[in-house]
Design a protein around this motif. Structure first.
Motif, mmCIF file in Angstrom:
data_model
loop_
_atom_site.group_PDB
_atom_site.id
_atom_site.type_symbol
_atom_site.label_atom_id
_atom_site.label_comp_id
_atom_site.label_asym_id
_atom_site.label_seq_id
_atom_site.Cartn_x
_atom_site.Cartn_y
_atom_site.Cartn_z
ATOM 1 N N ILE A 149 0.880 -1.265 0.093
ATOM 2 C CA ILE A 149 -0.103 0.086 0.027
ATOM 3 C C ILE A 149 0.830 1.219 0.158
ATOM 4 C CG2 ILE A 149 -1.618 1.244 1.343
ATOM 5 C CD1 ILE A 149 -2.910 -1.333 2.522
ATOM 6 N N VAL A 150 2.117 1.421 0.796
ATOM 7 C CA VAL A 150 2.922 2.382 0.945
ATOM 8 C C VAL A 150 4.327 1.938 0.337
ATOM 9 C CG1 VAL A 150 3.972 3.885 2.378
ATOM 10 C CG2 VAL A 150 1.782 3.332 2.837
ATOM 11 N N LYS A 151 4.687 2.650 -0.810
ATOM 12 C CA LYS A 151 6.036 2.122 -1.525
ATOM 13 C C LYS A 151 6.895 3.272 -1.253
ATOM 14 C CE LYS A 151 3.418 -1.074 -4.599
ATOM 15 N NZ LYS A 151 3.268 -1.323 -6.038
ATOM 16 N N ASN A 152 6.656 4.543 -1.423
ATOM 17 C CA ASN A 152 7.465 5.471 -1.261
ATOM 18 C C ASN A 152 8.413 5.556 -0.097
ATOM 19 O OD1 ASN A 152 8.063 8.610 -0.318
ATOM 20 N ND2 ASN A 152 7.764 8.705 -2.538
ATOM 21 N N ARG A 153 9.539 5.660 -0.248
ATOM 22 C CA ARG A 153 10.577 5.352 0.847
ATOM 23 C C ARG A 153 10.546 6.423 1.921
ATOM 24 N NH1 ARG A 153 16.146 3.146 -1.977
ATOM 25 N NH2 ARG A 153 15.237 1.272 -2.605
ATOM 26 N N LEU A 154 10.247 7.669 1.433
ATOM 27 C CA LEU A 154 10.262 8.862 2.077
ATOM 28 C C LEU A 154 8.936 8.615 3.253
ATOM 29 C CD1 LEU A 154 11.598 11.662 3.265
ATOM 30 C CD2 LEU A 154 9.968 12.893 1.175
ATOM 31 N N ALA A 155 7.783 8.424 2.429
ATOM 32 C CA ALA A 155 6.676 8.057 3.225
ATOM 33 C C ALA A 155 6.755 6.977 4.338
ATOM 34 C CB ALA A 155 5.442 7.921 2.389
ATOM 35 N N ILE A 156 7.447 5.986 3.928
ATOM 36 C CA ILE A 156 7.903 4.844 4.842
ATOM 37 C C ILE A 156 8.615 5.396 6.199
ATOM 38 C CG2 ILE A 156 9.126 2.648 5.202
ATOM 39 C CD1 ILE A 156 8.200 2.064 2.338
ATOM 40 N N ARG A 157 9.588 6.045 5.869
ATOM 41 C CA ARG A 157 10.562 6.645 6.785
ATOM 42 C C ARG A 157 9.727 7.551 8.075
ATOM 43 N NH1 ARG A 157 14.619 6.788 2.816
ATOM 44 N NH2 ARG A 157 14.409 9.108 2.457
ATOM 45 N N ALA A 158 8.885 8.378 7.137
ATOM 46 C CA ALA A 158 8.113 9.342 7.752
ATOM 47 C C ALA A 158 6.960 8.528 8.831
ATOM 48 C CB ALA A 158 7.161 10.265 6.971
ATOM 49 N N PHE A 159 6.368 7.474 8.138
ATOM 50 C CA PHE A 159 5.447 6.672 9.115
ATOM 51 C C PHE A 159 6.281 5.997 10.193
ATOM 52 C CE2 PHE A 159 2.422 6.849 5.419
ATOM 53 C CZ PHE A 159 1.396 7.511 6.044
ATOM 54 N N GLU A 160 7.550 5.430 9.782
ATOM 55 C CA GLU A 160 8.068 4.690 10.760
ATOM 56 C C GLU A 160 8.537 5.777 12.208
ATOM 57 O OE1 GLU A 160 10.451 0.995 8.199
ATOM 58 O OE2 GLU A 160 11.327 3.097 8.389
ATOM 59 N N ALA A 161 8.940 6.939 11.866
ATOM 60 C CA ALA A 161 8.941 7.875 12.846
ATOM 61 C C ALA A 161 7.702 8.103 13.633
ATOM 62 C CB ALA A 161 9.473 9.134 11.923
ATOM 63 N N LEU A 162 6.798 7.969 13.047
ATOM 64 C CA LEU A 162 5.481 8.220 13.675
ATOM 65 C C LEU A 162 5.197 7.141 14.544
ATOM 66 C CD1 LEU A 162 3.258 10.220 13.974
ATOM 67 C CD2 LEU A 162 1.969 9.177 12.201
ATOM 68 N N GLU A 163 5.339 6.035 14.182
ATOM 69 C CA GLU A 163 5.391 4.669 14.868
ATOM 70 C C GLU A 163 6.220 4.771 16.139
ATOM 71 O OE1 GLU A 163 5.405 -0.223 14.373
ATOM 72 O OE2 GLU A 163 6.743 1.072 12.983
ATOM 73 N N ARG A 164 7.430 5.189 16.022
ATOM 74 C CA ARG A 164 8.206 5.322 17.203
ATOM 75 C C ARG A 164 7.710 6.019 18.091
ATOM 76 N NH1 ARG A 164 12.192 4.802 13.032
ATOM 77 N NH2 ARG A 164 12.575 6.985 13.214
ATOM 78 N N PHE A 165 7.213 7.375 17.530
ATOM 79 C CA PHE A 165 6.471 8.541 18.464
ATOM 80 C C PHE A 165 5.467 7.913 19.547
ATOM 81 C CE2 PHE A 165 3.290 11.811 19.288
ATOM 82 C CZ PHE A 165 3.934 12.619 19.655
ATOM 83 N N ALA A 166 4.599 7.117 18.443
ATOM 84 C CA ALA A 166 3.293 6.618 19.248
ATOM 85 C C ALA A 166 3.768 5.593 20.495
ATOM 86 C CB ALA A 166 2.485 5.928 18.372
ATOM 87 N N TYR A 167 4.848 4.813 20.460
ATOM 88 C CA TYR A 167 5.056 4.080 21.293
ATOM 89 C C TYR A 167 6.029 4.375 22.356
ATOM 90 C CZ TYR A 167 4.462 0.340 17.485
ATOM 91 O OH TYR A 167 3.659 -0.180 16.649
ATOM 92 N N ARG A 168 6.719 5.557 22.244
ATOM 93 C CA ARG A 168 7.353 6.292 22.991
ATOM 94 C C ARG A 168 6.539 7.157 23.901
ATOM 95 N NH1 ARG A 168 10.335 8.864 19.677
ATOM 96 N NH2 ARG A 168 9.257 10.997 19.988
ATOM 97 N N THR A 169 5.494 7.704 23.469
ATOM 98 C CA THR A 169 4.849 8.864 24.233
ATOM 99 C C THR A 169 3.634 8.091 24.997
ATOM 100 O OG1 THR A 169 3.415 9.134 22.086
ATOM 101 C CG2 THR A 169 5.234 10.818 22.626
ATOM 102 N N ALA A 170 3.500 6.882 24.580
ATOM 103 C CA ALA A 170 2.326 6.097 25.495
ATOM 104 C C ALA A 170 2.669 5.860 26.829
ATOM 105 C CB ALA A 170 1.944 4.814 24.412
ATOM 106 N N THR A 171 1.888 5.682 27.554
ATOM 107 C CA THR A 171 2.315 5.247 29.099
ATOM 108 C C THR A 171 2.439 3.702 29.027
ATOM 109 O OG1 THR A 171 1.094 7.331 30.073
ATOM 110 C CG2 THR A 171 1.716 5.750 31.562
ATOM 111 N N ALA A 172 1.136 3.227 28.436
ATOM 112 C CA ALA A 172 1.308 1.784 28.235
ATOM 113 C C ALA A 172 0.795 1.378 27.152
ATOM 114 C CB ALA A 172 0.289 1.051 29.397
ATOM 115 N N ILE A 173 1.154 0.205 26.502
ATOM 116 C CA ILE A 173 0.746 -0.320 25.343
ATOM 117 C C ILE A 173 -0.045 -1.602 25.367
ATOM 118 C CG2 ILE A 173 1.275 -0.962 22.911
ATOM 119 C CD1 ILE A 173 3.808 0.626 23.220
#
Length: 473
Positions: A149-173
């Motif tokens: 669904i997502v093939k653009n490398r820049l978009a992939i890196r942006a989404f991966e950064a967003l994923e790391r942000f989500a895990y880092r800022t959550a108190t619990a998962i």
């Protein structure tokens, strides 16, 4: 306790995470909590805002004791990458207003996908000075990348950064399967941050029933048919062409039909493919009314769960729980190393064949068709497993314990939840000569390894009532 549930999907959407979040919100209210839900205008699975909700920026009303605060989302029936970004972005922007308009929560429960809403949740957590619990239903962007669904490398890196942000800022998962937990641990998430709370099923509503009493069979003239059922989402993760191709190989069994229940437009596209394959033993049905759901699930002699070969440890279809609760034997065409394959075998509710292999799937269905004792054994084991591991009461109690442990609450009848054990990856079992896995349970962890009791998942119901619902992915 005051709880804010931040979920893009909610009732009256009939499939995916919406029915589960609706049940959870209403169940928490019934247990004495104050709950409000910030959600989008209902649009799934058609990806069109439902009649009665169009032309509005915001809508707030109380549904079954839950304050439901809806907001506008920019939606198109077939969004590309840009369309998905605009959709998620519109929800982030419009939802923050609703989230700030209401009581101050003691805890925020955020469901993902979509990932961008983690930015809003992190901001709200700071404003309200409260913990944020991230509920992971699908692991993004991994799912989108593997499915193409997502093939653009820049978009992939942006989404991966967003994923790391989500895990880092959550108190619990809170994850829905141990495989999800291991996936996140491999990405650097602390095991102490993780709790496994599988999706659930109402085992009193979804239950076995005699064929003679089955209204779905009666209404569609299927009383004497051997029904192989697929009910739920028809999307890229499934690879439903495999089901159609396997059905074409079973045309010599005159009383066997493959019943596919799903969204009308998706069914129409698959119906065209069935005609190309001369699979005249495949019948298509629209999503059923909620009250028909127990009859639909119990109508099946065999239930199918299907995934593509690259869907491993980032998607867990909640139709699995529905099949088990209904006493339906499971044949899963899924990756052998995936979490779902382990669950099918551990529950002893069915068997597994290689994904995207229509010949193997047809061979297994033929074998199961001729083996009534094996079907009965799988059905019994599946029902018992659902009763022991997937009851709604277990899941809601686990969420309560998690919330109380994070807020320091000492309400009567609750206790702080213990840190979950670190999930461990389990090697796949050896294959049988026909390419299937053995039906005996492996020595592995399951989705219930760290707690009692889904799209990503999608229930075959089109109900619009906000009462308790079931979902299937």
């Amino acid at each position: 306790m005051r709880i804010l549930i931040y979920s893009y999907n909610y009732s009256p959407e009939p499939i995916g995470i919406a029915p589960l979040m609706t049940e959870l919100a209403e169940g928490l209210v019934q247990r004495g909590h104050e709950v409000r839900v910030v959600t989008g205008m209902p649009n799934y699975p058609q990806r069109r805002i439902y009649p009665g909700y169009r032309g509005r920026l915001y809508q707030t009303r109380v549904e079954n004791g839950v304050r439901v605060q809806r907001c506008y989302v920019w939606i198109r029936p077939r969004p590309g990458l840009l369309g998905r970004v605009l959709l998620d972005g519109s929800f982030v922007i419009t939802s923050i207003v609703q989230a700030l308009w209401g009581f101050r929560p003691d805890v925020i429960l955020l469901t993902t996908p979509p990932l961008p809403v983690s930015v809003s949740a992190a901001l709200l957590g700071k404003i309200y000075r409260c913990p944020v619990v991230l509920n992971v239903q699908d692991i993004l962007p991994e799912a989108a990348v593997r499915l193409g669904i997502v093939k653009n490398r820049l978009a992939i890196r942006a989404f991966e950064a967003l994923e790391r942000f989500a895990y880092r800022t959550a108190t619990a998962i809170a994850v829905i399967a141990d495989g999800f937990a291991q996936n996140l641990i491999n990405k650097g998430v602390s095991p102490q941050k993780l709790t496994c709370i599988p999706n659930w099923v109402d085992v009193n509503f979804i239950r076995p029933m005699p064929p003679a009493e089955n209204r779905f069979r009666q209404q569609h003239g299927l009383q004497e048919k051997f029904i192989v059922l697929y009910a739920g989402n028809i999307a890229l993760t499934q690879g439903m062409e495999t089901v159609v191709e396997s059905a074409a190989l079973l045309r010599d069994l005159p009383d066997l039909i493959v019943a596919i229940v799903g969204e009308r437009e998706a069914c129409q596209q698959l119906q065209d493919y069935a005609r190309q394959c001369h699979a005249d033993n495949v019948q298509f049905f629209d999503f059923q009314p909620r009250e028909q759901l127990p009859h639909l699930m119990a109508a099946a002699n065999v239930g199918l769960v299907v995934q593509r070969k690259n869907v491993v440890s980032f998607n867990m279809p909640s139709k699995f729980q529905l099949l088990l609760a209904s006493g339906c034997p499971v044949v899963a065409s899924v990756p052998m190393e995936g979490e779902l394959a382990k669950l099918v075998l551990h529950s002893e509710a069915g068997t597994v064949v290689q994904p995207e292999q229509p010949e193997q799937l047809a061979e297994m269905l033929r074998s199961v068709y001729h083996d009534a004792p094996q079907r009965a054994a799988w059905a019994h084991q599946g029902r018992q497993y659902a009763l022991q591991h997937y009851r709604f009461e277990q899941a809601i109690a686990a969420y309560e314990q998690l919330f109380h442990s994070l807020t320091g609450s000492t309400e009567p009848g609750t206790a702080a939840i213990a840190p979950p054990p670190t999930p461990t990856a389990t090697p796949p079992a050896a294959l049988l000569p026909d390419g299937s896995l053995p039906s005996s349970p492996p020595n592995s962890s399951t989705a219930n390894g760290s707690m009692p009791g889904g799209s990503t998942s999608d229930s075959p119901t089109n109900s619009t009532e906000p009462a308790r619902r079931q979902s299937q992915r």
